[in-house]
Motif scaffolding. Structure first.
Motif, PDB file in Angstrom:
ATOM      1  N   CYS A 129      -3.731 -58.953  19.634  1.00 52.60           N
ATOM      2  CA  CYS A 129      -4.254 -58.278  18.442  1.00 52.60           C
ATOM      3  C   CYS A 129      -3.214 -57.304  17.912  1.00 52.60           C
ATOM      4  O   CYS A 129      -2.417 -56.753  18.682  1.00 52.60           O
ATOM      5  CB  CYS A 129      -5.540 -57.505  18.768  1.00 52.60           C
ATOM      6  N   PHE A 130      -3.217 -57.084  16.611  1.00 50.38           N
ATOM      7  CA  PHE A 130      -2.394 -56.037  16.009  1.00 50.38           C
ATOM      8  C   PHE A 130      -3.138 -55.444  14.819  1.00 50.38           C
ATOM      9  O   PHE A 130      -4.199 -55.943  14.420  1.00 50.38           O
ATOM     10  CB  PHE A 130      -1.000 -56.546  15.621  1.00 50.38           C
ATOM     11  N   ILE A 131      -2.611 -54.367  14.273  1.00 47.09           N
ATOM     12  CA  ILE A 131      -3.278 -53.634  13.197  1.00 47.09           C
ATOM     13  C   ILE A 131      -2.348 -53.574  11.989  1.00 47.09           C
ATOM     14  O   ILE A 131      -1.158 -53.272  12.125  1.00 47.09           O
ATOM     15  CB  ILE A 131      -3.642 -52.198  13.629  1.00 47.09           C
ATOM     16  N   THR A 132      -2.903 -53.845  10.818  1.00 42.85           N
ATOM     17  CA  THR A 132      -2.165 -53.666   9.570  1.00 42.85           C
ATOM     18  C   THR A 132      -2.953 -52.716   8.670  1.00 42.85           C
ATOM     19  O   THR A 132      -4.130 -52.436   8.917  1.00 42.85           O
ATOM     20  CB  THR A 132      -1.953 -54.996   8.822  1.00 42.85           C
ATOM     21  N   ASN A 133      -2.306 -52.236   7.623  1.00 49.80           N
ATOM     22  CA  ASN A 133      -3.048 -51.482   6.615  1.00 49.80           C
ATOM     23  C   ASN A 133      -3.502 -52.438   5.520  1.00 49.80           C
ATOM     24  O   ASN A 133      -3.333 -53.648   5.613  1.00 49.80           O
ATOM     25  CB  ASN A 133      -2.206 -50.325   6.051  1.00 49.80           C
ATOM     26  N   GLU A 134      -4.079 -51.885   4.455  1.00 48.62           N
ATOM     27  CA  GLU A 134      -4.636 -52.720   3.392  1.00 48.62           C
ATOM     28  C   GLU A 134      -3.561 -53.517   2.654  1.00 48.62           C
ATOM     29  O   GLU A 134      -3.851 -54.551   2.039  1.00 48.62           O
ATOM     30  CB  GLU A 134      -5.411 -51.845   2.402  1.00 48.62           C
ATOM     31  N   ASN A 135      -2.303 -53.047   2.698  1.00 49.84           N
ATOM     32  CA  ASN A 135      -1.210 -53.734   2.006  1.00 49.84           C
ATOM     33  C   ASN A 135      -0.525 -54.787   2.875  1.00 49.84           C
ATOM     34  O   ASN A 135       0.419 -55.443   2.423  1.00 49.84           O
ATOM     35  CB  ASN A 135      -0.173 -52.712   1.538  1.00 49.84           C
ATOM     36  N   GLY A 136      -0.973 -54.923   4.120  1.00 44.79           N
ATOM     37  CA  GLY A 136      -0.346 -55.882   5.018  1.00 44.79           C
ATOM     38  C   GLY A 136       0.786 -55.304   5.840  1.00 44.79           C
ATOM     39  O   GLY A 136       1.410 -56.022   6.630  1.00 44.79           O
ATOM     40  N   ASP A 137       1.086 -53.996   5.691  1.00 45.31           N
ATOM     41  CA  ASP A 137       2.118 -53.364   6.513  1.00 45.31           C
ATOM     42  C   ASP A 137       1.580 -53.155   7.928  1.00 45.31           C
ATOM     43  O   ASP A 137       0.430 -52.736   8.115  1.00 45.31           O
ATOM     44  CB  ASP A 137       2.529 -52.009   5.920  1.00 45.31           C
ATOM     45  N   ILE A 138       2.407 -53.413   8.925  1.00 44.59           N
ATOM     46  CA  ILE A 138       1.968 -53.310  10.310  1.00 44.59           C
ATOM     47  C   ILE A 138       1.850 -51.850  10.722  1.00 44.59           C
ATOM     48  O   ILE A 138       2.802 -51.077  10.610  1.00 44.59           O
ATOM     49  CB  ILE A 138       2.929 -54.068  11.237  1.00 44.59           C
ATOM     50  N   VAL A 139       0.672 -51.473  11.180  1.00 44.03           N
ATOM     51  CA  VAL A 139       0.410 -50.132  11.699  1.00 44.03           C
ATOM     52  C   VAL A 139       0.724 -50.073  13.191  1.00 44.03           C
ATOM     53  O   VAL A 139       1.337 -49.132  13.679  1.00 44.03           O
ATOM     54  CB  VAL A 139      -1.059 -49.731  11.436  1.00 44.03           C
ATOM     55  N   TYR A 140       0.280 -51.097  13.914  1.00 42.86           N
ATOM     56  CA  TYR A 140       0.587 -51.180  15.342  1.00 42.86           C
ATOM     57  C   TYR A 140       0.667 -52.651  15.739  1.00 42.86           C
ATOM     58  O   TYR A 140      -0.119 -53.480  15.275  1.00 42.86           O
ATOM     59  CB  TYR A 140      -0.481 -50.489  16.199  1.00 42.86           C
ATOM     60  N   HIS A 141       1.629 -52.953  16.605  1.00 43.33           N
ATOM     61  CA  HIS A 141       1.797 -54.307  17.128  1.00 43.33           C
ATOM     62  C   HIS A 141       2.208 -54.187  18.599  1.00 43.33           C
ATOM     63  O   HIS A 141       3.087 -53.386  18.931  1.00 43.33           O
ATOM     64  CB  HIS A 141       2.867 -55.064  16.333  1.00 43.33           C
ATOM     65  N   PRO A 142       1.579 -54.952  19.502  1.00 43.07           N
ATOM     66  CA  PRO A 142       1.944 -54.837  20.918  1.00 43.07           C
ATOM     67  C   PRO A 142       3.382 -55.257  21.199  1.00 43.07           C
ATOM     68  O   PRO A 142       3.934 -54.891  22.245  1.00 43.07           O
ATOM     69  CB  PRO A 142       0.941 -55.775  21.616  1.00 43.07           C
TER      70      PRO A 142
END
Length: 290
Positions: A201-214
């Motif tokens: 799993c990873f997290i992006t913001n609404e624009n598709g920019d990665i907030v967190y990636h393992p």
């Protein structure tokens, strides 16, 4: 003397005909069964991926809600005298280990108060990286920043997110309260989620920019890439793209999108190959018996 020509016996013809019919019927049944089985397995894999991502999103939402309650307590303390406010924030700093620091700014962006626990501030601190110019004219709703490195403390650089809210103090003056919170708890939880053997799993913001990636370090060094543009405009749901399954769920509090990635080769193809081997041996036995 002429040799007598030997023809194919009727039992042999019947045996061959029955065998051919049985083989055709079993082959057709195998194809139909495998088609249904593959569709069902893919659908189950997509459902499992979506359930995993929804669970992660709910955990992140609960964590953010807890942080918001703390932020509301801090904001409410600005309606009280200074001593009561100090007592409230000091207590929060002691009991909530994920709260790194609390800052208060006036409308011009000047730092008025700070609570940093046992870690001192720098003599000449940089501007708080969580504060962006666009936020200076916002309302009294709570804003959540992107993850960033804490820049205000002496020799201490935790990875944090900041909650910001405008409040009015007991004198009616407008203040911006900023609470920096460790992001490591969310990152650790999301990083430990696995979907299949190699799914993540990873997290992006609404624009598709990665907030967190393992695998953030691999992304930074260019050894891995993550295509987030194709789903940035899509609604939440589960999608099948190439040999990957993507499950997406948005957290309404932060606007973050939790994305789960799993691989068909792990969650589908291996099961299908096993089923094909078993069915082939079974149908061969049935054909031989027939």
């Amino acid at each position: 003397m002429k040799q007598k020509q030997r023809g194919i016996s009727l039992p042999a013809v019947m045996t061959g005909l029955v065998s051919a019919i049985v083989a055709a019927v079993l082959g057709l049944a195998l194809l139909v069964f495998m088609s249904v089985y593959i569709r069902t397995t893919v659908q189950m894999a997509m459902t499992n991926s979506q359930q995993s991502v929804v669970q992660v999103a709910n955990t992140v939402e609960d964590y953010v809600e807890d942080m918001k309650q703390v932020m509301n307590s801090i904001s409410a303390s600005y309606k009280k005298p200074l001593e009561e406010r100090k007592s409230t924030i000091d207590t929060i700093m002691k009991l909530r280990s994920y709260v790194v620091a609390v800052y208060c700014y006036d409308e011009r962006g000047m730092l008025l108060e700070d609570w940093t626990g046992s870690v001192p501030m720098k003599m000449r601190p940089m501007r708080n990286l969580s504060i962006e110019e666009k936020d200076w004219n916002s309302d009294e709703t709570i804003h959540i920043s992107k993850p960033h490195v804490e820049s205000m403390l002496e020799n201490y650089y935790p990875w944090v997110v900041s909650m910001m809210q405008y409040v009015e103090n007991d004198d009616g003056q407008k203040r911006l309260v900023v609470m920096d919170i460790r992001f490591s708890k969310i990152a650790r939880y999301v990083g430990n989620v696995g979907i299949g053997q190699h799914g993540y799993c990873f997290i992006t913001n609404e624009n598709g920019d990665i907030v967190y990636h393992p695998q953030q370090q691999l992304l930074y060094t260019g050894l891995k890439s993550e295509d987030t543009g194709w789903f940035s405009s899509l609604e939440d749901g589960v999608f099948h793209r190439g040999d990957q399954i993507y499950a997406i769920q948005t957290d309404e509090n932060t606007g973050w999108r939790i994305v789960g990635v799993s691989y068909l080769d792990e969650v589908v193809n291996q099961q299908v190959q096993t089923a094909v081997r078993i069915l082939t041996m079974l149908l061969a036995a049935v054909l031989f018996t027939a």
